[in-house]
Scaffold this motif. Structure first.
Motif, PDB file in Angstrom:
ATOM      1  N   MET A   1     -13.876   1.904   1.306  1.00 55.79           N
ATOM      2  CA  MET A   1     -13.219   1.357   2.477  1.00 55.79           C
ATOM      3  C   MET A   1     -13.792  -0.011   2.864  1.00 55.79           C
ATOM      4  SD  MET A   1     -12.685   2.976   6.292  1.00 55.79           S
ATOM      5  CE  MET A   1     -11.444   4.140   5.734  1.00 55.79           C
ATOM      6  N   LEU A   2     -15.114  -0.144   2.734  1.00 48.33           N
ATOM      7  CA  LEU A   2     -15.740  -1.421   3.055  1.00 48.33           C
ATOM      8  C   LEU A   2     -15.235  -2.523   2.140  1.00 48.33           C
ATOM      9  CD1 LEU A   2     -19.433  -0.355   3.786  1.00 48.33           C
ATOM     10  CD2 LEU A   2     -17.690  -1.077   5.429  1.00 48.33           C
ATOM     11  N   LEU A   3     -15.052  -2.196   0.854  1.00 49.19           N
ATOM     12  CA  LEU A   3     -14.532  -3.183  -0.089  1.00 49.19           C
ATOM     13  C   LEU A   3     -13.125  -3.608   0.309  1.00 49.19           C
ATOM     14  CD1 LEU A   3     -14.541  -4.780  -2.746  1.00 49.19           C
ATOM     15  CD2 LEU A   3     -13.726  -2.707  -3.884  1.00 49.19           C
ATOM     16  N   LYS A   4     -12.281  -2.644   0.639  1.00 50.74           N
ATOM     17  CA  LYS A   4     -10.901  -2.966   1.010  1.00 50.74           C
ATOM     18  C   LYS A   4     -10.861  -3.815   2.276  1.00 50.74           C
ATOM     19  CE  LYS A   4      -8.894   1.170  -1.105  1.00 50.74           C
ATOM     20  NZ  LYS A   4      -8.186   2.458  -0.862  1.00 50.74           N
ATOM     21  N   LEU A   5     -11.668  -3.448   3.265  1.00 50.23           N
ATOM     22  CA  LEU A   5     -11.686  -4.210   4.509  1.00 50.23           C
ATOM     23  C   LEU A   5     -12.174  -5.644   4.271  1.00 50.23           C
ATOM     24  CD1 LEU A   5     -13.070  -1.550   7.014  1.00 50.23           C
ATOM     25  CD2 LEU A   5     -10.703  -2.296   6.727  1.00 50.23           C
ATOM     26  N   ALA A   6     -13.185  -5.781   3.409  1.00 49.02           N
ATOM     27  CA  ALA A   6     -13.689  -7.126   3.095  1.00 49.02           C
ATOM     28  C   ALA A   6     -12.626  -7.960   2.386  1.00 49.02           C
ATOM     29  CB  ALA A   6     -14.947  -7.019   2.238  1.00 49.02           C
ATOM     30  N   LEU A   7     -11.873  -7.344   1.469  1.00 49.35           N
ATOM     31  CA  LEU A   7     -10.822  -8.063   0.761  1.00 49.35           C
ATOM     32  C   LEU A   7      -9.693  -8.462   1.705  1.00 49.35           C
ATOM     33  CD1 LEU A   7     -10.677  -5.973  -2.531  1.00 49.35           C
ATOM     34  CD2 LEU A   7     -11.469  -8.325  -2.283  1.00 49.35           C
ATOM     35  N   VAL A   8      -9.354  -7.592   2.652  1.00 53.41           N
ATOM     36  CA  VAL A   8      -8.318  -7.918   3.631  1.00 53.41           C
ATOM     37  C   VAL A   8      -8.739  -9.134   4.449  1.00 53.41           C
ATOM     38  CG1 VAL A   8      -7.204  -7.134   5.755  1.00 53.41           C
ATOM     39  CG2 VAL A   8      -7.329  -5.611   3.789  1.00 53.41           C
ATOM     40  N   GLY A   9      -9.973  -9.101   4.955  1.00 51.31           N
ATOM     41  CA  GLY A   9     -10.452 -10.232   5.735  1.00 51.31           C
ATOM     42  C   GLY A   9     -10.503 -11.518   4.937  1.00 51.31           C
ATOM     43  N   ALA A  10     -10.959 -11.434   3.695  1.00 54.14           N
ATOM     44  CA  ALA A  10     -11.037 -12.625   2.848  1.00 54.14           C
ATOM     45  C   ALA A  10      -9.650 -13.177   2.536  1.00 54.14           C
ATOM     46  CB  ALA A  10     -11.774 -12.290   1.555  1.00 54.14           C
ATOM     47  N   SER A  11      -8.675 -12.288   2.301  1.00 52.42           N
ATOM     48  CA  SER A  11      -7.319 -12.731   1.998  1.00 52.42           C
ATOM     49  C   SER A  11      -6.696 -13.467   3.182  1.00 52.42           C
ATOM     50  CB  SER A  11      -6.451 -11.536   1.609  1.00 52.42           C
ATOM     51  OG  SER A  11      -5.117 -11.923   1.390  1.00 52.42           O
TER      52      SER A  11
ATOM     53  N   VAL B   1      -5.071  -5.919  -3.491  1.00 52.98           N
ATOM     54  CA  VAL B   1      -4.978  -4.812  -4.443  1.00 52.98           C
ATOM     55  C   VAL B   1      -5.344  -5.230  -5.861  1.00 52.98           C
ATOM     56  CG1 VAL B   1      -3.282  -3.557  -3.085  1.00 52.98           C
ATOM     57  CG2 VAL B   1      -2.513  -5.217  -4.764  1.00 52.98           C
ATOM     58  N   GLY B   2      -5.258  -6.530  -6.172  1.00 53.97           N
ATOM     59  CA  GLY B   2      -5.634  -6.973  -7.510  1.00 53.97           C
ATOM     60  C   GLY B   2      -7.086  -6.667  -7.839  1.00 53.97           C
ATOM     61  N   PRO B   3      -8.035  -7.117  -7.009  1.00 54.80           N
ATOM     62  CA  PRO B   3      -9.431  -6.750  -7.271  1.00 54.80           C
ATOM     63  C   PRO B   3      -9.673  -5.238  -7.234  1.00 54.80           C
ATOM     64  CG  PRO B   3      -9.328  -8.614  -5.780  1.00 54.80           C
ATOM     65  CD  PRO B   3      -7.928  -8.125  -5.938  1.00 54.80           C
ATOM     66  N   ILE B   4      -8.977  -4.551  -6.339  1.00 53.56           N
ATOM     67  CA  ILE B   4      -9.142  -3.092  -6.283  1.00 53.56           C
ATOM     68  C   ILE B   4      -8.688  -2.453  -7.591  1.00 53.56           C
ATOM     69  CG2 ILE B   4      -8.306  -0.993  -5.151  1.00 53.56           C
ATOM     70  CD1 ILE B   4      -8.275  -2.571  -2.541  1.00 53.56           C
ATOM     71  N   MET B   5      -7.583  -2.965  -8.167  1.00 55.19           N
ATOM     72  CA  MET B   5      -7.121  -2.436  -9.453  1.00 55.19           C
ATOM     73  C   MET B   5      -8.145  -2.699 -10.550  1.00 55.19           C
ATOM     74  SD  MET B   5      -4.406  -0.677  -9.381  1.00 55.19           S
ATOM     75  CE  MET B   5      -4.242  -0.585 -11.163  1.00 55.19           C
TER      76      MET B   5
ATOM     77  N   GLN C   1      -3.893   6.912 -15.566  1.00 53.73           N
ATOM     78  CA  GLN C   1      -3.983   6.994 -14.112  1.00 53.73           C
ATOM     79  C   GLN C   1      -3.748   5.640 -13.464  1.00 53.73           C
ATOM     80  OE1 GLN C   1      -7.908   8.812 -14.282  1.00 53.73           O
ATOM     81  NE2 GLN C   1      -7.129  10.673 -13.285  1.00 53.73           N
ATOM     82  N   ALA C   2      -4.271   4.590 -14.072  1.00 57.82           N
ATOM     83  CA  ALA C   2      -4.037   3.238 -13.549  1.00 57.82           C
ATOM     84  C   ALA C   2      -2.553   2.876 -13.624  1.00 57.82           C
ATOM     85  CB  ALA C   2      -4.870   2.230 -14.324  1.00 57.82           C
ATOM     86  N   SER C   3      -1.881   3.290 -14.685  1.00 56.93           N
ATOM     87  CA  SER C   3      -0.446   3.031 -14.815  1.00 56.93           C
ATOM     88  C   SER C   3       0.339   3.735 -13.721  1.00 56.93           C
ATOM     89  CB  SER C   3       0.048   3.484 -16.185  1.00 56.93           C
ATOM     90  OG  SER C   3      -0.568   2.746 -17.222  1.00 56.93           O
ATOM     91  N   ALA C   4      -0.044   4.962 -13.392  1.00 57.66           N
ATOM     92  CA  ALA C   4       0.636   5.696 -12.334  1.00 57.66           C
ATOM     93  C   ALA C   4       0.473   5.001 -10.985  1.00 57.66           C
ATOM     94  CB  ALA C   4       0.096   7.123 -12.263  1.00 57.66           C
ATOM     95  N   ILE C   5      -0.709   4.467 -10.721  1.00 54.94           N
ATOM     96  CA  ILE C   5      -0.951   3.742  -9.469  1.00 54.94           C
ATOM     97  C   ILE C   5      -0.111   2.470  -9.423  1.00 54.94           C
ATOM     98  CG2 ILE C   5      -2.689   2.509  -8.137  1.00 54.94           C
ATOM     99  CD1 ILE C   5      -4.735   4.532  -9.198  1.00 54.94           C
ATOM    100  N   ALA C   6      -0.044   1.756 -10.541  1.00 48.37           N
ATOM    101  CA  ALA C   6       0.747   0.523 -10.590  1.00 48.37           C
ATOM    102  C   ALA C   6       2.220   0.811 -10.332  1.00 48.37           C
ATOM    103  CB  ALA C   6       0.568  -0.149 -11.950  1.00 48.37           C
TER     104      ALA C   6
END
Length: 266
Positions: free
Chosen positions: A1-11, A37-41, A52-57
């Motif tokens: 969650m911290l990674l996602k929040l940091a990416l949102v703020g940076a974006s 979502v790019g870095p998260i992927m 599994q990555a294909s299913a998420i995409a």
């Protein structure tokens, strides 16, 4: 969650700085690209299997047309309404169409085609207003408010998705955070033309977003995950630039057919 929040703020910060320096359209394009979502992927590819990555995409691509409709509705509402009403209408449209798309369970080729086609159609469906300024003023206090609002929204969405049913959770995670936050700050300060320019750039970025996941989906079965990931980013950037040229030509075409009023023509 911290990674996602940091990416949102940076974006949001990067998009806002680009808008201040290069104009609202460029800021919107950066916001639409898969900056979050790019870095998260990338981390997903390190931890999960290619299947599994294909299913998420694929799941990410399904709701993309709803994100485009969100921007189009906000843009048209911005020409007549204040930002709060535009925000409400855009999110009602997004949730309604997103739920319908999830219920349809489109086959993968159809989902990919819809995701690639919708940004171009959305960019052409936006209202045509006056040109927004090439650069704009965004005070530091507003930059901080944008980042805080985006991070707070992302935290609420992720917390809500954790307790909601599976279908609703997926829809909540697809809510366009930058597409909600940036227009709400742009419209009251800079006007409807600036908000529409931002959302037009956002549509171009989302074309790159769609191309990223379509390329990743196709490449994961044919090459190593690292190579597929790099190819997906290259395709995303080229797609965003291509849509920019396409929409510029389409918007100039009606003007080219108008009769000239110059003294020479007379």
């Amino acid at each position: 969650m911290l990674l996602k929040l940091a990416l949102v703020g940076a974006s949001v910060l990067l998009s806002s700085l680009a808008a201040r320096r290069l104009g609202h359209a460029v800021g919107g394009t950066i916001a639409g690209l898969p900056m979050i979502v790019g870095p998260i992927m990338g981390f997903v590819l390190l931890q999960e299997t290619p299947a599994q990555a294909s299913a998420i995409a694929l799941a990410t691509l399904v709701c993309l047309p709803a994100t485009i409709v969100h921007g189009v509705v906000f843009a048209w509402c911005a020409t007549r309404l204040r930002w709060g009403a535009a925000l409400l209408a855009a999110n009602v449209a997004f949730l309604s169409l997103g739920a319908a798309l999830l219920a349809l369970r489109l086959p993968p080729p159809w989902a990919c085609a819809a995701a690639l086609l919708s940004p171009a159609l959305g960019a052409l469906a936006l209202p045509r207003l006056g040109e927004a300024p090439a650069s704009t003023s965004v005070p530091r206090a507003e930059l901080a408010c944008r980042v805080v609002a985006a991070v707070a929204m992302a935290w609420c969405i992720m917390r809500g998705a954790g307790v909601a049913p599976a279908g609703l959770s997926g829809l909540l995670l697809a809510v366009p955070i930058t597409g909600n936050v940036l227009p709400c700050f742009t419209l009251p300060r800079h006007g409807a033309a600036a908000a529409v320019a931002l959302l037009a750039g956002f549509a171009r970025g989302l074309f790159g977003f769609a191309a990223f996941f379509v390329a990743l989906l196709a490449a994961l079965g044919a090459m190593p995950p690292a190579a597929a990931y790099g190819l997906a980013w290259l395709v995303a950037l080229l797609a965003a630039l291509s849509l920019r040229r396409l929409t510029q030509r389409a918007r100039r075409a009606p003007l080219a057919g108008q009769p000239s009023t110059s003294p020479t023509a007379a």
